[in-house]
Motif scaffolding. Structure first.
Motif, mmCIF file in Angstrom:
data_model
loop_
_atom_site.group_PDB
_atom_site.id
_atom_site.type_symbol
_atom_site.label_atom_id
_atom_site.label_comp_id
_atom_site.label_asym_id
_atom_site.label_seq_id
_atom_site.Cartn_x
_atom_site.Cartn_y
_atom_site.Cartn_z
ATOM 1 N N PHE A 53 41.923 37.844 37.396
ATOM 2 C CA PHE A 53 41.256 36.974 38.375
ATOM 3 C C PHE A 53 41.874 35.576 38.330
ATOM 4 O O PHE A 53 42.153 34.971 39.374
ATOM 5 C CB PHE A 53 39.753 36.911 38.090
ATOM 6 C CG PHE A 53 38.991 35.948 38.966
ATOM 7 C CD1 PHE A 53 38.821 36.201 40.322
ATOM 8 C CD2 PHE A 53 38.429 34.783 38.430
ATOM 9 C CE1 PHE A 53 38.106 35.312 41.141
ATOM 10 C CE2 PHE A 53 37.715 33.894 39.232
ATOM 11 C CZ PHE A 53 37.559 34.159 40.582
ATOM 12 N N THR A 57 43.729 33.826 41.457
ATOM 13 C CA THR A 57 43.028 32.745 42.161
ATOM 14 C C THR A 57 43.285 31.356 41.592
ATOM 15 O O THR A 57 42.966 30.355 42.234
ATOM 16 C CB THR A 57 41.505 32.964 42.103
ATOM 17 O OG1 THR A 57 41.085 32.898 40.729
ATOM 18 C CG2 THR A 57 41.106 34.311 42.700
ATOM 19 N N TRP A 279 35.784 39.316 44.355
ATOM 20 C CA TRP A 279 37.050 39.828 43.827
ATOM 21 C C TRP A 279 36.819 41.095 42.989
ATOM 22 O O TRP A 279 37.543 42.082 43.131
ATOM 23 C CB TRP A 279 37.723 38.734 42.989
ATOM 24 C CG TRP A 279 39.046 39.130 42.407
ATOM 25 C CD1 TRP A 279 40.272 39.026 43.006
ATOM 26 C CD2 TRP A 279 39.277 39.684 41.100
ATOM 27 N NE1 TRP A 279 41.253 39.489 42.149
ATOM 28 C CE2 TRP A 279 40.673 39.891 40.983
ATOM 29 C CE3 TRP A 279 38.445 40.017 40.029
ATOM 30 C CZ2 TRP A 279 41.253 40.430 39.833
ATOM 31 C CZ3 TRP A 279 39.022 40.559 38.884
ATOM 32 C CH2 TRP A 279 40.402 40.763 38.785
ATOM 33 N N ASP A 283 39.611 43.488 45.240
ATOM 34 C CA ASP A 283 40.917 43.527 44.573
ATOM 35 C C ASP A 283 40.805 43.874 43.095
ATOM 36 O O ASP A 283 41.693 44.507 42.527
ATOM 37 C CB ASP A 283 41.632 42.169 44.696
ATOM 38 C CG ASP A 283 41.953 41.812 46.143
ATOM 39 O OD1 ASP A 283 41.770 42.682 47.018
ATOM 40 O OD2 ASP A 283 42.375 40.670 46.388
#
Length: 342
Positions: A53, A57, A279, A283
């Motif tokens: 993550f 991001t 998320w 994903d």
């Protein structure tokens, strides 16, 4: 919560180790404003997911792992000063309890609504299921042929299974949710009868790993466990003489529970926390579920190869809402207590 609980919880900082010490002491300094903080009762797959993550991001994550109930109490006692931006937990009962305790804020997320089926999330959008865990019947494949295996939870209460059954203890959330699903289907009286039969028939054990070992060793012929514990055991030893059958396929379907999470009411970074949940539901689904052999909550994400090949993905699931499982949890505990189920 008293300080003696704290040693059970572990802060893991994906950014700076030194910061974790300050956080564990409850410091609320202004210099960590860009870091998302997560309290997680879930241990499997979570570290990898956090790292990925951050990679995807740029959001740094720090997390505290511990026992679900203790973390829930901690968020409650910290109140407006909580460090937690998000709370991730296993078992629907914990999510419902956290909601009743006012620990979540509802979030408006078209992404989560599209990714997570309605029965796997809170009707008021306080929390969202992220992984699916089926609790089903396992058996010793050396001792029983597939056509001899009981195919429903209710059948395991029949006298013929006396001394041949291993089950989980009543303190366990997975066991409580299974009994909650029995109450929803069979009513209190029906569920009480099943519990009485289970109590008469079963060796009651401390955890699913021991149940699988006991079935493999022939100490019992059948048991009930979460599917991913068997996935793990088969990954370690593909020749293990234990297999599963999907329970109750001719009627309501196998009981499923969830691991999930929500944004805390007093989160300092609610937008980041929401982005994190979104998320994990999209994903990050594969990263979160695959290492622990769980089924994705997002139906557009394929299950990982081991469970796809060993257990299959085309089975009927009980579509009882996770919120109902949570709502019936206190009744399940009371009923087990009533019949003296250990």
């Amino acid at each position: 919560m008293t300080s003696h609980h704290h040693h059970r919880s572990r802060w893991i900082a994906s950014a700076v180790g030194a910061m974790s010490v300050a956080l564990a002491l409850g410091a609320c300094s202004g210099d960590d404003g860009d870091t998302l903080k997560v309290y997680s009762g879930r241990h499997y797959g979570i570290e990898t997911a956090f790292e990925k993550f951050t990679e995807d991001t740029g959001i740094e994550v720090e997390f505290l792992t511990g026992n679900d109930g203790e973390l829930r109490e901690r968020i409650a006692s910290e109140g407006e000063n909580t460090d937690a931006d998000a709370y991730i937990t296993v078992d629907a009962g914990n999510l419902v309890q956290a909601t009743q305790d006012g620990l979540f804020q509802p979030i408006d997320s078209p992404v989560l609504d599209a990714a997570i089926p309605a029965e796997l999330r809170d009707p008021d959008e306080n929390w969202f299921g992220l992984t699916i865990r089926a609790r089903t019947i396992i058996y010793n494949s050396d001792l029983l042929s597939e056509d001899e295996v009981p195919t429903t939870y209710e059948e395991l209460a029949e006298p013929e299974w006396k001394g041949r059954l291993c089950l989980r203890n009543s303190l366990n959330g997975y066991q409580q949710s299974l009994v909650a699903s029995l109450i929803a289907e069979d009513g209190e009286d029906g569920a009480r009868d099943v519990l009485q039969g289970w109590k008469d028939n079963a060796e009651i054990l401390a955890n699913d790993v021991v149940i699988i070992e006991s079935v493999a060793d022939g100490l019992c012929e059948v048991g009930i466990t979460n599917h991913y514990y068997l996935g793990r055991a088969l990954e370690e030893n593909p020749d293990l003489p234990v297999d599963l059958v999907w329970a109750n396929q001719a009627d309501r379907g196998v009981h499923v529970n969830i691991s999930g999470g929500g944004v805390t009411k007093y989160s300092r970074h609610p937008e980041m926390a929401q982005e994190f949940l979104e998320w994990l539901a999209t994903d990050g689904q594969g990263i979160l579920v695959d290492s622990n052999h769980e089924y994705p909550a997002n139906p557009s994400v394929p299950a990982e190869p081991l469970i796809t090949e060993e257990f299959g993905t085309d089975f009927k699931r009980d579509d009882l809402g996770a919120d109902e499982l949570g709502r019936l949890n206190p009744d399940a505990i009371r009923l087990m207590d009533d019949v003296g189920y250990g």
